[in-house]
Design a protein around this motif. Structure first.
Motif, PDB file in Angstrom:
ATOM      1  N   LYS A 254     -35.306  45.560  73.488  1.00 11.87           N
ATOM      2  CA  LYS A 254     -33.483  45.246  72.768  1.00 11.87           C
ATOM      3  C   LYS A 254     -32.745  46.805  73.716  1.00 11.87           C
ATOM      4  O   LYS A 254     -33.385  47.322  73.982  1.00 11.87           O
ATOM      5  CB  LYS A 254     -33.224  45.855  71.522  1.00 11.87           C
ATOM      6  CG  LYS A 254     -31.990  46.077  70.781  1.00 11.87           C
ATOM      7  CD  LYS A 254     -32.354  45.792  69.074  1.00 11.87           C
ATOM      8  CE  LYS A 254     -30.710  46.449  69.222  1.00 11.87           C
ATOM      9  NZ  LYS A 254     -30.477  46.553  67.285  1.00 11.87           N
ATOM     10  N   ASP A 259     -24.603  50.220  70.215  1.00 10.38           N
ATOM     11  CA  ASP A 259     -24.030  49.084  69.030  1.00 10.38           C
ATOM     12  C   ASP A 259     -23.350  50.006  68.298  1.00 10.38           C
ATOM     13  O   ASP A 259     -23.557  50.981  67.332  1.00 10.38           O
ATOM     14  CB  ASP A 259     -25.766  49.007  68.105  1.00 10.38           C
ATOM     15  CG  ASP A 259     -25.368  48.155  67.031  1.00 10.38           C
ATOM     16  OD1 ASP A 259     -24.543  47.889  66.768  1.00 10.38           O
ATOM     17  OD2 ASP A 259     -26.942  48.416  66.483  1.00 10.38           O
ATOM     18  N   LYS A 266     -19.639  50.281  62.148  1.00  4.37           N
ATOM     19  CA  LYS A 266     -20.388  50.884  61.814  1.00  4.37           C
ATOM     20  C   LYS A 266     -19.020  52.647  61.501  1.00  4.37           C
ATOM     21  O   LYS A 266     -18.400  52.380  61.730  1.00  4.37           O
ATOM     22  CB  LYS A 266     -21.759  51.499  62.898  1.00  4.37           C
ATOM     23  CG  LYS A 266     -22.088  50.758  62.469  1.00  4.37           C
ATOM     24  CD  LYS A 266     -23.856  51.445  63.423  1.00  4.37           C
ATOM     25  CE  LYS A 266     -25.361  50.408  64.229  1.00  4.37           C
ATOM     26  NZ  LYS A 266     -25.439  49.994  62.509  1.00  4.37           N
ATOM     27  N   ASP A 277     -29.994  52.737  70.768  1.00  2.00           N
ATOM     28  CA  ASP A 277     -30.273  51.217  70.525  1.00  2.00           C
ATOM     29  C   ASP A 277     -30.748  50.239  71.480  1.00  2.00           C
ATOM     30  O   ASP A 277     -31.041  49.434  71.335  1.00  2.00           O
ATOM     31  CB  ASP A 277     -28.908  50.833  70.160  1.00  2.00           C
ATOM     32  CG  ASP A 277     -29.477  49.640  68.563  1.00  2.00           C
ATOM     33  OD1 ASP A 277     -30.486  49.688  68.370  1.00  2.00           O
ATOM     34  OD2 ASP A 277     -28.966  48.564  69.189  1.00  2.00           O
ATOM     35  N   ASN A 334     -23.352  39.109  60.059  1.00  3.74           N
ATOM     36  CA  ASN A 334     -22.715  40.512  60.357  1.00  3.74           C
ATOM     37  C   ASN A 334     -22.872  40.717  61.718  1.00  3.74           C
ATOM     38  O   ASN A 334     -24.144  40.466  61.918  1.00  3.74           O
ATOM     39  CB  ASN A 334     -23.778  41.152  59.353  1.00  3.74           C
ATOM     40  CG  ASN A 334     -23.819  42.818  58.735  1.00  3.74           C
ATOM     41  OD1 ASN A 334     -23.239  43.698  59.815  1.00  3.74           O
ATOM     42  ND2 ASN A 334     -22.970  43.346  57.748  1.00  3.74           N
ATOM     43  N   ASP A 336     -23.034  43.390  63.465  1.00  6.01           N
ATOM     44  CA  ASP A 336     -23.763  43.934  63.210  1.00  6.01           C
ATOM     45  C   ASP A 336     -26.066  43.756  63.089  1.00  6.01           C
ATOM     46  O   ASP A 336     -26.323  44.775  63.874  1.00  6.01           O
ATOM     47  CB  ASP A 336     -23.612  45.315  61.958  1.00  6.01           C
ATOM     48  CG  ASP A 336     -24.873  46.629  62.567  1.00  6.01           C
ATOM     49  OD1 ASP A 336     -24.711  47.085  63.872  1.00  6.01           O
ATOM     50  OD2 ASP A 336     -24.131  47.714  61.853  1.00  6.01           O
ATOM     51  N   GLU A 338     -26.457  42.748  65.693  1.00  5.59           N
ATOM     52  CA  GLU A 338     -26.773  41.632  66.411  1.00  5.59           C
ATOM     53  C   GLU A 338     -27.956  41.936  67.631  1.00  5.59           C
ATOM     54  O   GLU A 338     -28.456  41.225  68.074  1.00  5.59           O
ATOM     55  CB  GLU A 338     -25.619  42.491  67.498  1.00  5.59           C
ATOM     56  CG  GLU A 338     -26.574  43.704  68.451  1.00  5.59           C
ATOM     57  CD  GLU A 338     -26.822  45.393  67.307  1.00  5.59           C
ATOM     58  OE1 GLU A 338     -26.260  44.722  66.369  1.00  5.59           O
ATOM     59  OE2 GLU A 338     -27.969  46.407  67.849  1.00  5.59           O
ATOM     60  N   THR A 363     -35.258  48.597  68.145  1.00  5.80           N
ATOM     61  CA  THR A 363     -34.645  49.437  67.186  1.00  5.80           C
ATOM     62  C   THR A 363     -33.491  48.477  66.302  1.00  5.80           C
ATOM     63  O   THR A 363     -32.103  48.520  66.872  1.00  5.80           O
ATOM     64  CB  THR A 363     -33.646  50.356  67.954  1.00  5.80           C
ATOM     65  OG1 THR A 363     -32.080  50.124  68.753  1.00  5.80           O
ATOM     66  CG2 THR A 363     -34.102  51.827  68.683  1.00  5.80           C
ATOM     67  N   LEU A 364     -35.330  47.659  65.688  1.00 11.55           N
ATOM     68  CA  LEU A 364     -33.973  46.865  64.863  1.00 11.55           C
ATOM     69  C   LEU A 364     -33.440  47.081  63.259  1.00 11.55           C
ATOM     70  O   LEU A 364     -31.867  46.476  63.179  1.00 11.55           O
ATOM     71  CB  LEU A 364     -35.036  45.348  64.731  1.00 11.55           C
ATOM     72  CG  LEU A 364     -34.284  44.325  65.033  1.00 11.55           C
ATOM     73  CD1 LEU A 364     -33.399  43.877  65.947  1.00 11.55           C
ATOM     74  CD2 LEU A 364     -35.252  43.202  64.707  1.00 11.55           C
ATOM     75  N   GLY A 366     -32.088  50.125  59.967  1.00 10.23           N
ATOM     76  CA  GLY A 366     -32.017  50.626  59.691  1.00 10.23           C
ATOM     77  C   GLY A 366     -33.502  50.854  58.376  1.00 10.23           C
ATOM     78  O   GLY A 366     -33.877  51.181  58.195  1.00 10.23           O
ATOM     79  N   VAL A 424     -28.083  37.371  58.431  1.00 15.80           N
ATOM     80  CA  VAL A 424     -28.689  38.255  58.168  1.00 15.80           C
ATOM     81  C   VAL A 424     -29.244  37.915  56.167  1.00 15.80           C
ATOM     82  O   VAL A 424     -29.732  36.876  56.276  1.00 15.80           O
ATOM     83  CB  VAL A 424     -27.695  38.979  57.565  1.00 15.80           C
ATOM     84  CG1 VAL A 424     -27.677  39.711  58.811  1.00 15.80           C
ATOM     85  CG2 VAL A 424     -26.346  38.809  56.894  1.00 15.80           C
ATOM     86  N   TRP A 457     -35.957  57.738  68.199  1.00 15.69           N
ATOM     87  CA  TRP A 457     -35.830  59.164  68.732  1.00 15.69           C
ATOM     88  C   TRP A 457     -35.133  60.289  67.710  1.00 15.69           C
ATOM     89  O   TRP A 457     -35.786  59.715  66.420  1.00 15.69           O
ATOM     90  CB  TRP A 457     -34.677  59.073  69.052  1.00 15.69           C
ATOM     91  CG  TRP A 457     -32.927  58.133  67.984  1.00 15.69           C
ATOM     92  CD1 TRP A 457     -33.118  59.014  66.947  1.00 15.69           C
ATOM     93  CD2 TRP A 457     -32.621  57.288  67.705  1.00 15.69           C
ATOM     94  NE1 TRP A 457     -31.352  58.884  66.399  1.00 15.69           N
ATOM     95  CE2 TRP A 457     -31.948  57.087  66.653  1.00 15.69           C
ATOM     96  CE3 TRP A 457     -33.082  56.382  68.029  1.00 15.69           C
ATOM     97  CZ2 TRP A 457     -31.182  56.364  65.757  1.00 15.69           C
ATOM     98  CZ3 TRP A 457     -32.837  54.444  67.691  1.00 15.69           C
ATOM     99  CH2 TRP A 457     -31.820  54.858  66.709  1.00 15.69           C
TER     100      TRP A 457
END
Ligand code: BES
Ligand code: MN
Ligand code: ZN
Length: 505
Positions: A254, A259, A266, A277, A334, A336, A338, A363-364, A366, A424, A457
């Motif tokens: 990715k 993002d 966000k 990201d 959504n 976000d 993405e 980093t897909l 949260g 989503v 990170w």
């Protein structure tokens, strides 16, 4: 920074010129009583006997100008049971004790260390001495120039050492790109970094722009990119270390260089961290750098869909329906979410390589940070052998992952009244629904997905990229090269899996 591996006795180490020396001391060395009279052993034994250093990995005793010892600063470092994890912790502590002295040359005396402990030394020294400088006006490069890893018998640990050094180079390339701010790491910059890698042996790179991606029909990827002034890039790397007839492993990373969330914006706090990201893309670049160095006998394709996710008058809107490269339509509920939209088109593209496995790195979610924190990557796979191989590789490389489920029930929430699926699936098990979305684009190919949102990170005062999961990927690919070789001899009955299963705890 140069690493070298040498066979040195403690006598020889004591008389080698260097700014500093880490003397690794496993618990077992307390009992050993060979008649040695070198100044380092005499000093270390005395310190242990006098109780000047406690037991336990990471305990340190610094000394200055020891008689008969050339390196001016010496740190005695306890390495406990001598395991890879203990050595890593110990070397990190030893490096912290040396920090003020800013040594340029360093010897790490790791007398009895095996391959995995030697790898730990290399990883920990690199980690402790790494500095990011690219966008600092007064940024000083790392002071450490040369590191000598001294062991009893270099030949026995040479290949582990070389793998570790190549892995460090890959990790540091990944860190560099992930750490660069969004305005210094655009999709075009990432493409340039890939093109530079393309100059290395057995590596080729091709970069597609918006026109080519539109022509291919990557409607999901295009939808994310359309809100940004920065043109998207689709980067294709190929490492060929085996005959063309050998099916490649495809890595997909990715590459969202920033993002914002898009129209589903966000919140402001910590939004800067969304420059990371593209950590998946960075890890693919780093892995290719390591491949170029190690030249294993297998074929690997790297795919990096890269763009920004921005809100704009032209940006994709919640409710918009797009057609992916696979032909499946997606209702973008959504903007976000993405990452899965750019990855799904890359996963479909991966099919054309008739791969032996597809592994995407992203980093897909949260939600994966909530589930696993910063310790283990989330691993999803539609194939048990592939999952086991990746878990083993992560364990061996000290870059661990944890398997997560893919039951079909988790896909329920992705249903849409206006398209083949929504992007989503509600808050519960968010990391799993994201994986279920991706799974709709891999057909029956062997596939794994690494959600690295928690591990790519660190935040807070130690804010910075980790270079994970480059160590896991490099280890997996080297193991895979062994499997490719045994597949190529179909006459022999297949040998039992060589990799030792490490129990998860
Ligand atoms: N890049 C983020 C995931 C992320 C968030 C990684 C925080 C690390 C820390 C991803 O694009 C995203 O925004 N995911 C959403 C998905 C949701 C809208 C279903 C998320 O996790 O909130
Ligand atoms: Mn997002
Ligand atoms: Zn994202």
């Amino acid at each position: 920074m140069d690493f070298e591996l040498k066979s040195l006795t403690l006598h020889q180490t004591a008389s080698t010129v260097a700014d500093a020396l880490l003397l690794l001391w496993p618990d077992a060395a307390d009992q050993a009583r060979p008649a040695v009279d070198d100044p380092l052993t005499v000093w270390a034994r005395g310190a242990v006997a006098d109780g000047d250093i406690e037991a336990g990995a990471g305990q340190c005793l610094p000394a200055h100008r020891l008689p008969g010892v050339k390196p001016r600063r010496v740190v005695l470092v306890r390495t406990g049971d001598g395991s890879a994890a203990a050595v890593r912790k110990a070397v990190a502590a030893g490096m912290a004790a040396l920090k003020a002295g800013q040594p340029r040359t360093l010897i790490v005396q790791a007398a009895a260390a095996g391959g995995s402990a030697v790898a730990s030394v290399v990883q920990a020294v690199a980690e402790a001495s790494y500095v990011y400088t690219t966008t600092k006006s007064q940024g000083k490069p790392r002071s450490l120039r040369k590191v000598t890893v001294a062991v009893q018998e270099a030949g026995a640990v040479r290949s582990a050492f070389e793998q570790a050094v190549a892995t460090v180079h890959g990790v540091e390339l990944a860190k560099e790109w992930a750490n660069r701010p969004g305005n210094h790491a655009t999709p075009s910059h990432l493409a340039d970094a890939a093109r530079a890698l393309g100059k290395r042996p057995h590596l080729t790179v091709e970069v597609l722009g918006p026109k080519e991606v539109a022509k291919l029909g990557m409607g999901a990827f295009l939808a994310v990119a359309q809100g940004s002034e920065e043109p998207l890039r689709f980067i294709v790397l190929k490492y060929q270390g085996a005959p063309k007839s050998v099916a490649p492993v495809v890595l997909v990373g990715k590459g969202i260089t920033f993002d914002t969330g898009g129209v589903s914006l966000k919140p402001a706090p910590e939004m800067d961290e969304m420059k990371f990201d593209m950590g998946g893309a960075a890890s693919v670049l780093g892995t290719f750098a390591a491949l170029a160095e190690l030249q294993p006998a297998l074929n690997v394709v790297g795919l990096i869909p890269s763009c920004e996710n921005m809100p704009d008058g032209r940006a994709v809107k919640p409710g918009d329906v797009v057609t992916s490269l696979s032909g499946q339509t997606i209702e973008i509920l959504n903007t976000d979410a993405e990452g899965r939209l750019i990855l799904c088109d890359a996963l479909t593209y991966a099919e054309r390589f008739k791969p032996r496995a597809i592994i995407d790195v992203a980093t897909l979610t949260g939600a994966c940070v909530i589930a696993l924190g910063g310790v283990r990557s989330g691993l999803f796979a539609n194939d048990d052998a592939l999952a086991a191989a990746l878990l083993d590789a992560g364990q061996a490389a000290q870059d661990p992952a944890w398997r997560m489920p893919l039951d079909d029930e988790y896909a329920e929430g992705l249903k849409s009244n206006f398209a083949d699926m929504g992007n989503v699936g509600g808050r519960p098990a968010g990391a799993v629904t994201a994986a279920k979305f991706l799974q709709k684009f891999v057909g029956t190919h062997r596939w794994a997905h690494l959600d690295i949102a928690g591990v790519a990170w660190k935040g807070g005062t130690a804010k910075g990229a980790t270079g994970r999961p480059v160590p896991l990927l490099v280890q997996f690919l080297l193991d895979e090269a062994t499997r490719v070789r045994s597949d190529a001899k179909p006459t022999k009955p297949s040998a039992p899996a060589k990799a030792t299963r490490v129990k998860q705890n």
